[in-house]
Design an enzyme around this catalytic site. Structure first.
Site, PDB file in Angstrom:
ATOM      1  N   CYS A   6       4.379   0.461 -12.455  1.00 42.93           N
ATOM      2  CA  CYS A   6       3.819  -0.762 -11.957  1.00 42.93           C
ATOM      3  C   CYS A   6       4.527  -1.972 -12.403  1.00 42.93           C
ATOM      4  CB  CYS A   6       2.199  -0.517 -12.253  1.00 42.93           C
ATOM      5  SG  CYS A   6       1.320   0.814 -11.381  1.00 42.93           S
ATOM      6  N   LYS A  26     -12.723   1.355 -10.981  1.00 39.94           N
ATOM      7  CA  LYS A  26     -11.867   2.607 -10.318  1.00 39.94           C
ATOM      8  C   LYS A  26     -11.375   3.639 -11.356  1.00 39.94           C
ATOM      9  CE  LYS A  26      -7.526   2.800  -8.020  1.00 39.94           C
ATOM     10  NZ  LYS A  26      -6.079   2.170  -8.051  1.00 39.94           N
ATOM     11  N   LYS A  77      -9.603  -0.226 -14.585  1.00 40.16           N
ATOM     12  CA  LYS A  77      -8.755   0.941 -13.936  1.00 40.16           C
ATOM     13  C   LYS A  77      -8.384   2.169 -14.910  1.00 40.16           C
ATOM     14  CE  LYS A  77      -4.819   1.778 -11.044  1.00 40.16           C
ATOM     15  NZ  LYS A  77      -3.843   1.349  -9.989  1.00 40.16           N
TER      16      LYS A  77
HETATM   17  C1  PBG Z   1      -1.186   1.164  -7.457  1.00 37.80           C
HETATM   18  C2  PBG Z   1      -2.468   1.594  -7.002  1.00 37.80           C
HETATM   19  C3  PBG Z   1      -3.130   3.127  -6.894  1.00 37.80           C
HETATM   20  C4  PBG Z   1      -4.117   3.021  -6.331  1.00 37.80           C
HETATM   21  C5  PBG Z   1      -4.547   1.758  -6.137  1.00 37.80           C
HETATM   22  N1  PBG Z   1      -3.355   0.882  -6.337  1.00 37.80           N
HETATM   23  C6  PBG Z   1      -2.333   4.138  -7.716  1.00 37.80           C
HETATM   24  C7  PBG Z   1      -1.891   4.369  -9.180  1.00 37.80           C
HETATM   25  O1  PBG Z   1      -2.370   3.485  -9.962  1.00 37.80           O
HETATM   26  O2  PBG Z   1      -1.197   5.199  -9.479  1.00 37.80           O
HETATM   27  C8  PBG Z   1      -5.003   4.205  -6.424  1.00 37.80           C
HETATM   28  C9  PBG Z   1      -5.933   4.334  -4.942  1.00 37.80           C
HETATM   29  C10 PBG Z   1      -6.025   5.736  -4.624  1.00 37.80           C
HETATM   30  O3  PBG Z   1      -5.982   6.620  -5.244  1.00 37.80           O
HETATM   31  O4  PBG Z   1      -6.885   5.661  -3.596  1.00 37.80           O
HETATM   32  N2  PBG Z   1      -1.091   0.487  -8.605  1.00 37.80           N
HETATM   33 ZN    ZN Z   2       0.913   0.079  -9.476  1.00 35.98          ZN
END
Ligand code: PBG
Ligand code: ZN
Length: 325
Positions: A131, A249, A196
């Site tokens: 990321c 999340k 998150k």
């Molecule tokens: C990217 C991102 C992710 C999700 C939302 N933005 C994946 C991750 O962090 O690997 C997950 C969304 C989902 O699983 O529906 N940073």
């Molecule tokens: Zn990401």
């Protein structure tokens, strides 16, 4: 009169209309946010195998999909971009002609009142799938902030109502807020992925956008699922830095956190029912083991009951249709 037999809880459960009359938690299509995948390489739509009913969309297909969703009462979308080319610096995330930027301009034109939210992160644009910028196997924090801020500004300039950073770098809300303001975008809102977790429930999403890290994992920046006090600290920092909406999340595994964040900050609060949560329901339903519609409705209601004002869900359209009856 302190209990049974004067008190009978079942009196208000006798009929559907009575139950609806006293229901504490309401749900309407306007509480839902519909996540969508828009792909540069796509000529129409391609199903995502681990997310039945969810497709990667071309811009034309995106417009068509949003038209259908709008008709059903959905008023907000969250966009994820899938570029054709990836590199070491996520260059395609920042281009004014990037896939998300073009998609936002198109939606803005077709749906003036739609709430357009964009995911701000670099993993879909990076050849290594992390990321942020990587040097010597490390995901760099401060150097990444500039790129995220530039990405957010380009989304805002394309017409996004809210930008939603999901990268989990420290200080990104402040960096993005400052950049938006400097660009004259003080009205663009910030929906922060405040809490998150490093969750295995993101698996199908990573297949959808091909963003699984090529080495290591995301535990160096996303949160440890064992921690709750840390979630409150994360949220507090984002409030201080200027977040307008706080997101938690994943959703169902984190209902306790949704409740605590809502109670502690009293901010508009969002919860994201992520890809794995959606996939589990679909998979069990396909085997006939659970009722997809009822389980989906119960999960979304529970997320609302826990304190989420808005629910981000791949099941937004089917749920909105369900609510129409
Ligand atoms: C990217 C991102 C992710 C999700 C939302 N933005 C994946 C991750 O962090 O690997 C997950 C969304 C989902 O699983 O529906 N940073
Ligand atoms: Zn990401």
């Amino acid at each position: 009169m302190s209990g049974f037999p004067e008190v009978r809880m079942r009196r208000l459960r006798r009929t559907g209309v009575l139950r609806q009359l006293v229901r504490e938690t309401q749900l309407s299509p306007s509480d839902l946010v519909y996540p969508l995948f828009v792909s540069e390489a796509e000529s129409d739509r391609t199903p995502i195998p681990s997310m039945p009913g969810v497709d990667r969309l071309s811009i034309a297909a995106l417009v068509q999909e949003v038209f259908g969703a709008w008709e059903e009462g959905i008023r907000a979308v969250l966009l994820f971009g899938i570029p054709e080319e990836r590199d070491e610096t996520g260059g395609n995330a920042l281009r004014d002609e990037g896939i998300v930027q073009r998609a936002v301009r198109e939606l803005r034109k077709e749906f003036p009142d739609l709430v357009v939210i964009t995911d701000v992160c670099l993993c879909e644009y990076m050849s290594h799938g992390h990321c942020g910028l990587v040097r010597d196997g490390e995901v760099l924090n401060d150097e990444t902030l500039e790129l995220l801020a530039a990405q957010a500004v380009s989304h805002a300039q394309a017409g996004a109502d809210l930008v939603a950073p999901s990268d989990m770098m420290d200080g990104r809300v402040a960096a993005i807020r400052a950049a938006l303001d400097a660009a004259g975008r003080e009205s663009t809102g910030l929906l922060s992925y405040a809490v998150k977790y490093a969750s295995a429930y993101y698996g199908p999403f990573r297949e959808a956008v091909d963003s699984a890290p090529r080495f290591g994992d995301r535990r160096g920046y996303q949160m440890d699922p064992g921690n709750a006090l840390e979630a409150l600290r994360e949220a507090a920092l984002d409030v201080e830095e200027g977040a307008d909406i706080l997101m938690v999340k994943p959703a169902l595994p984190c209902l306790d956190i949704v409740r605590r964040v809502k109670d502690e900050f009293g901010m508009p609060t969002a919860a994201y029912q992520v890809s794995g949560e959606y996939a589990m329901i679909r998979a069990a339903a396909e085997r006939g083991w659970i009722d997809e519609r009822e389980v989906t409705m119960e999960a979304i209601l529970a997320i609302r009951r826990a304190g989420a004002d808005l629910v981000i869900t791949y099941a937004a359209r089917s749920t909105a249709r369900e609510l129409a009856f």
